[in-house]
Write a protein that holds these residues in place. Sequence first.
Motif, short mmCIF file in Angstrom:
data_model
loop_
_atom_site.label_atom_id
_atom_site.label_comp_id
_atom_site.label_asym_id
_atom_site.label_seq_id
_atom_site.Cartn_x
_atom_site.Cartn_y
_atom_site.Cartn_z
N TYR A 1 -9.44 14.24 -0.53
CA TYR A 1 -8.52 14.98 -1.38
C TYR A 1 -7.08 14.74 -0.92
O TYR A 1 -6.79 14.81 0.28
N PHE A 2 -6.18 14.46 -1.88
CA PHE A 2 -4.76 14.32 -1.55
C PHE A 2 -3.92 14.72 -2.76
O PHE A 2 -4.45 14.95 -3.85
N SER A 3 -2.61 14.85 -2.55
CA SER A 3 -1.71 15.29 -3.62
C SER A 3 -0.59 14.28 -3.80
O SER A 3 -0.15 13.63 -2.84
N ILE A 4 -0.11 14.15 -5.02
CA ILE A 4 1.04 13.30 -5.33
C ILE A 4 2.01 14.09 -6.21
O ILE A 4 1.58 14.93 -7.00
N TYR B 1 0.83 -1.19 0.00
CA TYR B 1 0.00 0.00 0.00
C TYR B 1 0.87 1.25 0.00
O TYR B 1 1.83 1.35 0.76
N ARG B 2 0.53 2.19 -0.88
CA ARG B 2 1.13 3.52 -0.84
C ARG B 2 0.15 4.42 -0.10
O ARG B 2 -1.04 4.45 -0.42
N GLU B 3 0.63 5.13 0.89
CA GLU B 3 -0.24 5.93 1.75
C GLU B 3 -0.01 7.42 1.56
O GLU B 3 1.13 7.87 1.39
N PHE B 4 -1.12 8.18 1.62
CA PHE B 4 -1.07 9.64 1.48
C PHE B 4 -2.08 10.26 2.45
O PHE B 4 -3.20 9.75 2.59
N PRO B 5 -1.72 11.36 3.11
CA PRO B 5 -2.69 12.05 3.97
C PRO B 5 -3.78 12.71 3.14
O PRO B 5 -3.51 13.24 2.06
#
Length: 390
Positions: A214-217, A52-56
């Motif tokens: 909503y998140f950013s990469i 899993y790749r995790e993002f806030p």
Amino acid sequence: MKTTTINLQNLSFGLFIGLLSLSCNSDKNAEKRNSVSEYNVLTVSPKTIELYREFPVTIEGTENIEIYPKIEGFIDKVFIDEGDYVQKGQILFSLNAPEYEQELLSTKAAISSAKANVSSAQVDIEKAKPLVEREIISKFELTSAENSLTAAKATLEQAQANYSNAQSNFNYTKITAPVSGYIGSLPYKLGSLVSSSITEPLTTVSNIKQVYAYFSINEKTYLEFAKEGLLSNMNEVSLLLPDYTLFNQKGKIQTVSGQVDEETGSFHVRAIFNNPDNLLRTGNSATIQLPRTIKGAFLIPQSATYEIQGGVYVYLVNNQSQVKSTKITVTATNSGLAYIVTNGLKEGDQVVLEGISGLSSGKEIKTVQVKESDISALQQIIEKVTSTNQ
């Protein structure tokens, strides 16, 4: 005939020296064997690993509407409280603005007056028609009466329009919910003077039957995900709540921004989740998990590796029990205690697990085999791999 004489004394001395030499060599070999240290090693085998790749993320309701008054007035009544659930059309606030009630009464009276003028103009026409036919009065007077009726009707229409506008303004003294949802904060109290120009809304109504995450990469991650198809709305994504439990609903990626944010150098991504129990609220924080499947990878503890100039290396044991430094390509796991090796290892390789700071290529060691299930850094990942492959 030649006779050979053997010196028994010299022979005995030579045998003694030879035996002494053999004894010394034997002791050295035994010492060498005893000096070979034991090292724990892991024999690796390929696996299909779910990563899993995790993002806030920031949570918002699919409808998150700020409520502003359309007219100026004093807050007369507040019919709701923070956190209440309201239905579309339900009254939220009542404003005290008597001028709009007065305007409504005035325009209503203007309509009555305009209607009377229309009636009078119609009567004048009816009177004028027979008189014109008998040539008692000129046709000009009939035309004048007809023009008066047209003007009276126009005045009536204007009065009706004014009344409609006054009715709308009066209705604005009652502020209703534009959608069904939950009430946010209430910064204004009873008696506060408010208008359409206030900087902070009266409140916010959030429809959270579904929520956006909503998140950013960054650009590099975007390219990786795009190549692997991870940003497709066909893939399910998970949400990790602040208490480290998984949200009970799966979501999907819905949109990715069409261009890079020049200030942050990132893409903005939006996922959507059903929220049937209203557990998530606008403003919540969480962590989104994007699944990534890696096939034919090897799992090793991070402690078995070392780094040189940005490269990651391990020590492998060959058939002569000698170690050799080998460069590998790795991906970190969510635990941060293990690596997924995607290049540099093959099935059956023996990886030295610990004490690698004292090793160098060519050094002979004694191996002690360790099972993956006995390595705490790998246990959780192994269980996940097992459940995924069942």
